[in-house]
Design a protein around this motif. Structure first.
Motif, PDB file in Angstrom:
ATOM      1  N   SER A  65      12.091 -72.134  31.814  1.00 15.81           N
ATOM      2  CA  SER A  65      11.788 -73.009  32.949  1.00 15.81           C
ATOM      3  C   SER A  65      10.953 -74.190  32.461  1.00 15.81           C
ATOM      4  O   SER A  65      10.274 -74.106  31.437  1.00 15.81           O
ATOM      5  CB  SER A  65      11.025 -72.242  34.027  1.00 15.81           C
ATOM      6  OG  SER A  65       9.723 -71.929  33.580  1.00 15.81           O
ATOM      7  N   ARG A  66      11.004 -75.308  33.212  1.00 14.79           N
ATOM      8  CA  ARG A  66      10.244 -76.497  32.805  1.00 14.79           C
ATOM      9  C   ARG A  66       8.750 -76.205  32.780  1.00 14.79           C
ATOM     10  O   ARG A  66       8.040 -76.631  31.870  1.00 14.79           O
ATOM     11  CB  ARG A  66      10.534 -77.642  33.770  1.00 14.79           C
ATOM     12  CG  ARG A  66       9.774 -78.919  33.434  1.00 14.79           C
ATOM     13  CD  ARG A  66      10.116 -80.049  34.394  1.00 14.79           C
ATOM     14  NE  ARG A  66      11.515 -80.418  34.298  1.00 14.79           N
ATOM     15  CZ  ARG A  66      12.071 -81.365  35.045  1.00 14.79           C
ATOM     16  NH1 ARG A  66      11.335 -82.030  35.941  1.00 14.79           N
ATOM     17  NH2 ARG A  66      13.347 -81.673  34.901  1.00 14.79           N
ATOM     18  N   HIS A  67       8.277 -75.465  33.771  1.00 18.00           N
ATOM     19  CA  HIS A  67       6.851 -75.122  33.832  1.00 18.00           C
ATOM     20  C   HIS A  67       6.432 -74.317  32.603  1.00 18.00           C
ATOM     21  O   HIS A  67       5.399 -74.604  31.978  1.00 18.00           O
ATOM     22  CB  HIS A  67       6.567 -74.320  35.104  1.00 18.00           C
ATOM     23  CG  HIS A  67       5.204 -73.699  35.138  1.00 18.00           C
ATOM     24  ND1 HIS A  67       4.054 -74.439  35.344  1.00 18.00           N
ATOM     25  CD2 HIS A  67       4.804 -72.397  34.988  1.00 18.00           C
ATOM     26  CE1 HIS A  67       3.007 -73.624  35.329  1.00 18.00           C
ATOM     27  NE2 HIS A  67       3.439 -72.392  35.111  1.00 18.00           N
ATOM     28  N   THR A  70       6.510 -76.494  29.334  1.00 17.89           N
ATOM     29  CA  THR A  70       5.400 -77.453  29.304  1.00 17.89           C
ATOM     30  C   THR A  70       4.090 -76.762  28.967  1.00 17.89           C
ATOM     31  O   THR A  70       3.309 -77.219  28.123  1.00 17.89           O
ATOM     32  CB  THR A  70       5.277 -78.166  30.660  1.00 17.89           C
ATOM     33  OG1 THR A  70       6.500 -78.844  30.935  1.00 17.89           O
ATOM     34  CG2 THR A  70       4.136 -79.168  30.647  1.00 17.89           C
TER      35      THR A  70
END
Length: 324
Positions: A65-67, A70
């Motif tokens: 996931s992007r979260h 990051t």
């Protein structure tokens, strides 16, 4: 012959310029200026160890996931900053001893490329900023773990690396902290099997490295790592064999435990991944037994068979997590 010095003149110039000869002999280690020296002192080759921060999220299937990406990138950078802080302070503290060592004298701090006060200052700044940024950008738990890592590693540099067995525990715990911090950053519960497999897998590699150092240095062990004179090769062999056995047992128990999740995939990838994991341990043990298991990343990267086994294991593990 008009453009150069005659042989006699060249000899005379060399005799009158010992400082020039000394500087020329050090030109290789001193390349890159201050910033280059700081970067080399931070040991970029060691940064690959920090990839372990993705271990817990990967095991939980929460990696892409992007979260997650990051946050894990940020945690990787912060852990790398903490490790760099330890290397800088360690090299500043050992500068005098390193200058007398045939290899370590080329380190930037020992060679004079990075002044000792600068190494201390940059190391202290990184050691303060990394946990502070972690508390602000990630979570207090991650900041606490980074602070604990710094304290433990600095204690290791000062005294714990001279304490029998404790030195193995500290280095192993450093690897385990790398694997744990990714789970903390994303709030992922860490299973007992994950901790057992990771911890004893790390102890296996650390003790195999110590065993290799003891074998290679033989009677001259104290010249490089004084503590090696207190270990016997038989004891270190026992440690890496015990650690390998526990790591394999922990992984197999995890693979065979369904955890209440019904299997719907084409093949039982989690159980099949045991084969690749055990083969990887057996292949790594070949280098440990020969006394050639140095840095773990070097062992994996230089042996094509081990790298292929690792890729096969990673593929099976990914398929198991995806329940494909």
């Amino acid at each position: 012959m008009t453009g150069g010095a005659r042989p006699g003149e060249a000899t005379l110039l060399e005799q009158r310029s010992p400082l020039r000869r000394s500087a020329a002999s050090r030109s290789g280690p001193l390349r890159g200026g201050l910033l280059g020296g700081l970067l080399r002192t931070a040991r970029p080759r060691q940064w690959v160890k920090n990839v372990l921060v993705v271990a817990a999220p990967a095991a939980a299937g929460e990696l892409f996931s992007r979260h997650a990406l990051t946050r894990l990138t940020l945690v990787f950078a912060l852990f790398t900053a903490c490790a760099a802080a330890v290397y800088l302070i360690n090299d500043a503290r050992d500068a005098e001893a390193d200058r007398a060592h045939p290899t370590k004298r080329h380190r930037p701090v020992a060679a004079g490329q990075v002044p000792v006060p600068v190494a201390y200052a940059v190391g202290a700044a990184l050691g303060v900023l990394a946990p502070a940024l972690a508390a602000w950008l990630v979570s207090p738990a991650v900041a606490a773990l980074l602070t604990a890592y710094l304290g433990m590693q600095l204690a290791y540099c000062v005294s714990l690396k001279h304490v029998l067995v404790i030195d193995l525990v500290v280095v192993t715990t450093g690897f385990l902290m790398r694997a744990v911090i990714g789970g903390l950053a994303l709030g992922i519960p860490l299973s007992r099997w994950f901790l057992i497999t990771t911890g004893f897998g790390a102890l296996f590699m650390v003790s195999a490295k110590r065993y290799s150092e003891a074998v290679q240095l033989a009677g001259n062990a104290g010249a490089t790592r004084a503590l090696l004179t207190e270990y016997t090769t038989g004891y270190l062999r026992f440690v890496w064999q015990l650690a390998a056995g526990v790591a394999v047992l922990g992984y197999c128990l995890w693979a065979l435990e369904e955890g209440g999740v019904p299997h719907t995939g084409v093949l039982p990838w989690r159980q099949l991944s045991m084969v690749a994991f055990i083969l990887a341990i057996l292949r790594y043990a070949v280098f440990a037994d020969r006394g050639t298991a140095g840095e773990p990343e070097d062992v994996v990267l230089r042996d094509r068979a081990l790298a292929l086994i690792a890729l096969a294991w990673a593929a099976m593990y990914a398929l198991a997590v995806a329940n494909w």
